[in-house]
Design a protein around this motif. Structure first.
Motif, PDB file in Angstrom:
ATOM      1  N   TYR A  44      51.305  85.380  -9.743  1.00 22.80           N
ATOM      2  CA  TYR A  44      52.465  85.336  -8.864  1.00 22.80           C
ATOM      3  C   TYR A  44      52.177  86.101  -7.589  1.00 22.80           C
ATOM      4  O   TYR A  44      51.593  87.176  -7.650  1.00 22.80           O
ATOM      5  N   PRO A  45      52.573  85.671  -6.452  1.00 20.98           N
ATOM      6  CA  PRO A  45      53.143  84.369  -6.133  1.00 20.98           C
ATOM      7  C   PRO A  45      52.038  83.320  -6.058  1.00 20.98           C
ATOM      8  O   PRO A  45      51.038  83.508  -5.379  1.00 20.98           O
ATOM      9  N   ARG A  46      52.254  82.234  -6.733  1.00 24.93           N
ATOM     10  CA  ARG A  46      51.253  81.178  -6.765  1.00 24.93           C
ATOM     11  C   ARG A  46      51.237  80.432  -5.431  1.00 24.93           C
ATOM     12  O   ARG A  46      52.290  80.197  -4.852  1.00 24.93           O
ATOM     13  N   PRO A  47      50.067  80.039  -4.978  1.00 25.55           N
ATOM     14  CA  PRO A  47      49.990  79.272  -3.731  1.00 25.55           C
ATOM     15  C   PRO A  47      50.802  77.980  -3.784  1.00 25.55           C
ATOM     16  O   PRO A  47      51.394  77.574  -2.780  1.00 25.55           O
ATOM     17  N   VAL A  48      50.868  77.368  -4.966  1.00 29.37           N
ATOM     18  CA  VAL A  48      51.645  76.138  -5.099  1.00 29.37           C
ATOM     19  C   VAL A  48      53.127  76.410  -4.862  1.00 29.37           C
ATOM     20  O   VAL A  48      53.829  75.592  -4.261  1.00 29.37           O
ATOM     21  N   ASP A  49      53.611  77.569  -5.298  1.00 32.00           N
ATOM     22  CA  ASP A  49      55.014  77.929  -5.069  1.00 32.00           C
ATOM     23  C   ASP A  49      55.295  78.152  -3.581  1.00 32.00           C
ATOM     24  O   ASP A  49      56.343  77.765  -3.074  1.00 32.00           O
ATOM     25  N   SER A  50      54.347  78.776  -2.901  1.00 27.83           N
ATOM     26  CA  SER A  50      54.483  79.003  -1.473  1.00 27.83           C
ATOM     27  C   SER A  50      54.596  77.674  -0.720  1.00 27.83           C
ATOM     28  O   SER A  50      55.457  77.503   0.146  1.00 27.83           O
ATOM     29  N   SER A  51      53.734  76.736  -1.072  1.00 23.09           N
ATOM     30  CA  SER A  51      53.774  75.421  -0.421  1.00 23.09           C
ATOM     31  C   SER A  51      55.072  74.680  -0.725  1.00 23.09           C
ATOM     32  O   SER A  51      55.658  74.042   0.153  1.00 23.09           O
ATOM     33  N   ARG A  52      55.528  74.778  -1.965  1.00 24.80           N
ATOM     34  CA  ARG A  52      56.792  74.125  -2.331  1.00 24.80           C
ATOM     35  C   ARG A  52      57.953  74.719  -1.537  1.00 24.80           C
ATOM     36  O   ARG A  52      58.798  73.995  -1.012  1.00 24.80           O
ATOM     37  N   ASN A  53      57.972  76.042  -1.426  1.00 22.26           N
ATOM     38  CA  ASN A  53      59.047  76.701  -0.678  1.00 22.26           C
ATOM     39  C   ASN A  53      59.036  76.298   0.797  1.00 22.26           C
ATOM     40  O   ASN A  53      60.090  76.056   1.381  1.00 22.26           O
ATOM     41  N   ARG A  54      57.849  76.229   1.380  1.00 19.48           N
ATOM     42  CA  ARG A  54      57.747  75.813   2.777  1.00 19.48           C
ATOM     43  C   ARG A  54      58.186  74.366   2.946  1.00 19.48           C
ATOM     44  O   ARG A  54      58.894  74.029   3.892  1.00 19.48           O
ATOM     45  N   TYR A  55      57.807  73.499   2.013  1.00 24.67           N
ATOM     46  CA  TYR A  55      58.225  72.098   2.063  1.00 24.67           C
ATOM     47  C   TYR A  55      59.752  71.996   2.003  1.00 24.67           C
ATOM     48  O   TYR A  55      60.367  71.276   2.791  1.00 24.67           O
ATOM     49  N   GLU A  56      60.358  72.737   1.086  1.00 30.32           N
ATOM     50  CA  GLU A  56      61.813  72.711   0.948  1.00 30.32           C
ATOM     51  C   GLU A  56      62.499  73.257   2.197  1.00 30.32           C
ATOM     52  O   GLU A  56      63.533  72.736   2.631  1.00 30.32           O
ATOM     53  N   TYR A  57      61.914  74.278   2.801  1.00 31.56           N
ATOM     54  CA  TYR A  57      62.471  74.838   4.023  1.00 31.56           C
ATOM     55  C   TYR A  57      62.440  73.807   5.155  1.00 31.56           C
ATOM     56  O   TYR A  57      63.440  73.592   5.850  1.00 31.56           O
ATOM     57  N   PHE A  58      61.283  73.175   5.355  1.00 30.73           N
ATOM     58  CA  PHE A  58      61.156  72.186   6.429  1.00 30.73           C
ATOM     59  C   PHE A  58      62.080  70.992   6.193  1.00 30.73           C
ATOM     60  O   PHE A  58      62.668  70.462   7.133  1.00 30.73           O
ATOM     61  N   THR A  59      62.229  70.582   4.947  1.00 32.85           N
ATOM     62  CA  THR A  59      63.126  69.480   4.626  1.00 32.85           C
ATOM     63  C   THR A  59      64.571  69.857   4.932  1.00 32.85           C
ATOM     64  O   THR A  59      65.325  69.071   5.518  1.00 32.85           O
ATOM     65  N   TYR A  60      64.963  71.062   4.545  1.00 30.20           N
ATOM     66  CA  TYR A  60      66.316  71.550   4.817  1.00 30.20           C
ATOM     67  C   TYR A  60      66.584  71.602   6.320  1.00 30.20           C
ATOM     68  O   TYR A  60      67.638  71.155   6.797  1.00 30.20           O
ATOM     69  N   GLU A  61      65.639  72.152   7.075  1.00 29.21           N
ATOM     70  CA  GLU A  61      65.821  72.258   8.521  1.00 29.21           C
ATOM     71  C   GLU A  61      65.903  70.876   9.162  1.00 29.21           C
ATOM     72  O   GLU A  61      66.689  70.672  10.093  1.00 29.21           O
ATOM     73  N   ALA A  62      65.123  69.926   8.683  1.00 29.73           N
ATOM     74  CA  ALA A  62      65.196  68.557   9.216  1.00 29.73           C
ATOM     75  C   ALA A  62      66.578  67.971   8.961  1.00 29.73           C
ATOM     76  O   ALA A  62      67.146  67.293   9.837  1.00 29.73           O
ATOM     77  N   GLN A  63      67.142  68.240   7.797  1.00 29.36           N
ATOM     78  CA  GLN A  63      68.489  67.748   7.495  1.00 29.36           C
ATOM     79  C   GLN A  63      69.523  68.396   8.408  1.00 29.36           C
ATOM     80  O   GLN A  63      70.451  67.728   8.877  1.00 29.36           O
ATOM     81  N   GLN A  64      69.379  69.680   8.677  1.00 27.33           N
ATOM     82  CA  GLN A  64      70.305  70.380   9.568  1.00 27.33           C
ATOM     83  C   GLN A  64      70.230  69.814  10.990  1.00 27.33           C
ATOM     84  O   GLN A  64      71.255  69.615  11.635  1.00 27.33           O
ATOM     85  N   MET A  65      69.014  69.555  11.455  1.00 26.97           N
ATOM     86  CA  MET A  65      68.841  68.992  12.794  1.00 26.97           C
ATOM     87  C   MET A  65      69.430  67.581  12.859  1.00 26.97           C
ATOM     88  O   MET A  65      70.038  67.197  13.860  1.00 26.97           O
ATOM     89  N   SER A  66      69.299  66.825  11.783  1.00 27.94           N
ATOM     90  CA  SER A  66      69.867  65.476  11.722  1.00 27.94           C
ATOM     91  C   SER A  66      71.393  65.536  11.814  1.00 27.94           C
ATOM     92  O   SER A  66      72.014  64.726  12.519  1.00 27.94           O
ATOM     93  N   GLN A  67      71.989  66.488  11.117  1.00 25.84           N
ATOM     94  CA  GLN A  67      73.447  66.637  11.169  1.00 25.84           C
ATOM     95  C   GLN A  67      73.920  67.014  12.571  1.00 25.84           C
ATOM     96  O   GLN A  67      74.923  66.483  13.063  1.00 25.84           O
TER      97      GLN A  67
END
Length: 122
Positions: free
Chosen positions: A86-109
């Motif tokens: 811990y923290p696993r690199p795969v978790d870091s990448s997943r968190n960054r992916y989720e962050y970018f996806t969330y921000e893209a949704q906010q910008m779309s709104q």
């Protein structure tokens, strides 16, 4: 004979014309500039400029999410040994992916909001 001042004026006018013809969504605004644009927006053109800016930001975040998704997939291949701690690199990448996806949704709104305001202001 052309003087240096005339050349400078011609260059400045050319640069200004290029800037005015450029798509406004390619602009990167500071937080203060963006807040001022939001406060002063009352016309359809101003709302459309804001919508265009937010669509541009949405595309940027979607591109980053796509890149991070590829990294997440790559890191998912190796979750043993040092990569299992811990923290696993795969978790870091997943968190960054989720962050970018969330921000893209906010910008779309936000873009949809200003597109709606632009349509109602016309």
């Amino acid at each position: 004979m052309i003087c240096k001042t005339q050349v400078m004026i011609a260059l400045a006018a050319t640069a200004l014309a290029g800037t005015l013809c450029a798509e406004p969504s390619s602009e990167k605004y500071s937080r203060a500039e963006l807040q001022q644009m939001i406060r002063e927006a009352h016309s359809a053109q101003q709302y459309q400029a804001l919508a265009s800016y937010y669509r541009s930001r949405q595309r940027d975040f979607e591109e980053q999410a796509k890149s991070e998704k590829q990294e997440w997939d790559r890191r998912s291949q190796n979750v043993s040994g040092p990569a299992a701690k811990y923290p696993r690199p795969v978790d870091s990448s997943r968190n960054r992916y989720e962050y970018f996806t969330y921000e893209a949704q906010q910008m779309s709104q936000q873009a949809a909001r200003y597109e709606g305001l632009s349509a109602s202001a016309k």
